[in-house]
Design an enzyme around this catalytic site. Structure first.
Site, PDB file in Angstrom:
ATOM      1  N   GLY A  72      56.976  31.125   4.281  1.00 27.50           N
ATOM      2  CA  GLY A  72      57.011  29.701   4.034  1.00 27.50           C
ATOM      3  C   GLY A  72      58.546  29.409   4.036  1.00 27.50           C
ATOM      4  N   PRO A  73      58.688  28.086   3.853  1.00 28.02           N
ATOM      5  CA  PRO A  73      60.128  27.625   4.005  1.00 28.02           C
ATOM      6  C   PRO A  73      60.998  27.916   3.117  1.00 28.02           C
ATOM      7  CG  PRO A  73      58.662  25.787   4.389  1.00 28.02           C
ATOM      8  CD  PRO A  73      57.827  26.978   3.801  1.00 28.02           C
ATOM      9  N   LYS A 103      58.825  31.593  -3.487  1.00 34.86           N
ATOM     10  CA  LYS A 103      58.184  32.944  -2.958  1.00 34.86           C
ATOM     11  C   LYS A 103      58.574  33.921  -3.996  1.00 34.86           C
ATOM     12  CE  LYS A 103      59.796  32.557   1.186  1.00 34.86           C
ATOM     13  NZ  LYS A 103      60.577  31.365   1.264  1.00 34.86           N
ATOM     14  N   GLU A 162      72.938  -1.461  10.014  1.00 30.86           N
ATOM     15  CA  GLU A 162      71.960  -1.182   9.039  1.00 30.86           C
ATOM     16  C   GLU A 162      70.719  -2.088   8.709  1.00 30.86           C
ATOM     17  OE1 GLU A 162      71.901   1.708   8.106  1.00 30.86           O
ATOM     18  OE2 GLU A 162      73.688   2.422   8.864  1.00 30.86           O
TER      19      GLU A 162
END
Length: 593
Positions: A185-186, A191, A408
């Site tokens: 996983g990222p 983890k 913007e």
């Protein structure tokens, strides 16, 4: 071997030094006095109650002398050279140090050298010992209650916990627990935290080590550490061995630039042997984590080593809300705050990002001398993580400020007009990060697939700033402020053509997924699978998508020129406009893009 050689060398040198001069013979005082009277003595050295004398032939002797007033006149009568030295009266320990000082110094130097070679903190001769850190079950305990947002991954790991708690329930049915579990996983998705929670739930020892801790410059050290790690695990079974970033040691064999028998591959071979050689009945469970499963050696992934792969993805909106609840429980949060508001505004955030968000909000509230963290503090921290820190101390000229405001405003108006685009969250001309201004968008809902209309809308929004500059200031006054927007739009268009099959000319095929060479990187290690003619077609299609989107954005802004001036003026005066204020200010309805 080095230490033994140093010790032997020191002994040899001391023996040589001590052998250069023979010890003087000790004689009686009567014999000494007889030699003086007979003219055999040439010189004497008087030190306290001892005399070191030398005869005419150069031989020396030692003698202890009583208090004799006739001694010095007798020596002077025979023309004996007299030297008087004060009695130092050295203590016994100083004499020992003077005799053995060189040897002690060499031993100390050797100990210091060996400890520095092995990292300073390790024990002597522990170069091949495992560097795994043991987290006992009685220390700070992590359970599944501390982990949120990865419910499916937790369910996959429940069997491991049940086995470690009651292994006989599985063995009597002939079932075997997986030897190894690979979590992919990222970064920041939890983890390592999941692995610790498994150990905490099962109440067993937990060994943690990084893949890079195995490999050293010395050949054979990595393999020795692997053997020592598994041996230590067997002694404390049942236990869990967690190897973080296993891709550091588990990459494809034979893919390096040098010899295939390097230290890293020897370490991997030993890891494969150990994982295949131990039995799960021993109670040793291997859990590894990586975010580069594509580079791992196939032998490491086969059943019998890592039997089960557990995906730990980025949390969804409900998972983010639970994660925020866990971290906010550790700070002083004001009552009545709806964390779902923050959760909806943080798509793509990992668990580590959300923990950082809560911590940033606590620091911000402390700087404001607040007693509690309120919703504004959390939103400030979210904007900082999303858009970068504000740089209010940066001075901008009036012309630069005006140009940024229209730039913007162009992004915001195009995004508001397109129904497929994400809603505008905030527009600001306060410099943040590397940008002079920024327009942020937050999705209405989390989507895992995007259609062509959404992608074209995102390209139009990205080109809206450049279109606004051209519309207000002319082509000659266009600035470099749109460089990142152009890069983003071009990459999206190229993915549409080469990855997602959204070009009528190229068709639904993948073109630039060339074969990657591991260790060489993604750029220089890519073999293209198409020719120059196809590459030219790709460039033409990308150019067509970007330019047509730019022209559409330019057309939308021409129709909304009054709103463009209104929003830019508001930004110059107030610097920041929130999304809801922007929509009420412009009073425009979305239209087809």
């Amino acid at each position: 071997m080095i230490g033994l050689a140093v010790i032997v060398l020191a002994i040899v040198i001391m023996n040589m030094m001590s052998g250069t001069r023979k010890p003087a013979q000790e004689i009686l005082y009567s014999d000494f006095f007889h030699r003086v009277k007979s003219g055999q003595v040439s010189s004497v050295i008087i030190s306290g109650s001892q005399i070191e004398g030398f005869q005419m032939d150069g031989t020396g002797f030692m003698v202890n002398i009583p208090k004799d007033p006739n001694l010095v006149p007798a020596l002077q009568k025979q023309n004996v050279k007299i030297t008087v030295q004060p009695d130092a009266g050295n203590p016994w320990y100083l004499s020992i140090f003077l005799q053995w000082g060189a040897f002690i110094f060499l031993i100390a130097v050797w100990f210091f050298f060996m400890r520095r070679m092995q990292g300073g903190g390790n024990r002597l001769f522990s170069l091949g010992k495992s560097r795994a850190r043991r987290v006992d079950e009685n220390s700070t305990r992590v359970t599944f209650a501390d982990v949120a947002g990865v419910e499916e991954a937790k369910e996959e790991l429940v069997e491991i916990i049940e086995f470690l708690k009651d292994p006989e329930r599985f063995r009597k049915l002939g079932g075997k627990i997986p030897k190894g579990i690979l979590m992919i996983g990222p970064p920041g998705t939890g983890k390592t935290l999941l692995a610790r929670a498994v150990a905490g739930e099962a109440n067993v020892p937990f060994f943690t080590i990084s893949g890079s801790d195995f490999v050293e410059m010395f050949v054979g050290v990595g393999a020795s550490r692997v053997r020592d790690l598994f041996e230590e695990g067997r002694k404390t079974a049942p236990c869990i061995i967690f190897i973080d970033e296993i891709d550091a040691v588990g990459r494809h064999r034979g893919a390096g630039l040098g010899s295939g028998h390097d230290e890293r591959e020897q370490t991997l071979n030993q890891l494969l042997v150990e994982m295949d050689g131990f039995d799960t009945s021993e109670g040793v469970i291997i859990i590894a984590a990586t975010n580069r499963v594509d580079v791992l050696d196939p032998a490491l992934l086969r059943p019998g080593r890592f039997d089960r792969t557990v995906t730990v993805p980025l949390p969804d909106v409900r998972g983010r809300e639970r994660i925020l609840g866990i971290h906010s429980a550790k700070v002083k949060l004001a009552g009545g705050i709806d964390l779902s508001v923050i959760a909806k505004g943080t798509p793509g955030f990992s668990g580590a990002d959300l923990r950082n968000l809560v911590n940033e909000s606590a620091l911000y509230a402390a700087r404001k001398n607040k007693n509690q963290i309120d919703l504004k503090d959390l939103e400030w921290a979210r904007d900082k993580v999303l858009m970068g820190p504000e740089r209010r101390s940066m001075l901008m000229s009036d012309a630069e400020k005006r140009n940024t405001a229209y730039h913007e405003a162009g992004h915001a108006i195009v995004g508001t007009l397109l129904p497929k685009a994400d809603p505008v969250h905030k527009v600001t001309i306060v410099p943040r990060g590397q940008s002079l201004g920024l327009t942020s968008f937050l999705p209405r809902e989390e989507l895992h697939n995007h259609d062509r209309e959404y992608l074209i809308a995102s390209i139009m929004v990205a080109m809206g700033g450049r279109a606004a500059e051209e519309l207000i200031f002319g082509e000659e006054a266009i600035t470099t402020g749109a460089s990142n927007d152009i890069q983003q739009a071009t990459q999206t268009a190229r993915n549409m053509v080469t990855q997602w099959g959204m070009s009528d000319v190229i068709g639904p095929i993948t073109l630039d997924t060339g074969e990657e060479h591991h260790f060489l990187g993604k750029d220089i290690g890519m073999d293209l699978k198409y020719g120059e003619d196809t590459a030219e077609l790709i460039d033409q299609e990308v150019n067509k998508i970007v330019n047509s989107s730019y022209q559409k954005a330019l057309g939308l802004l021409k129709d909304q020129i009054d709103n463009l001036h209104t929003l830019a003026k508001n930004l110059i005066e107030n610097e920041t406009v929130e999304g809801d204020d922007l929509r009420s200010l412009l009073q425009i309805e979305p239209q087809a893009g």
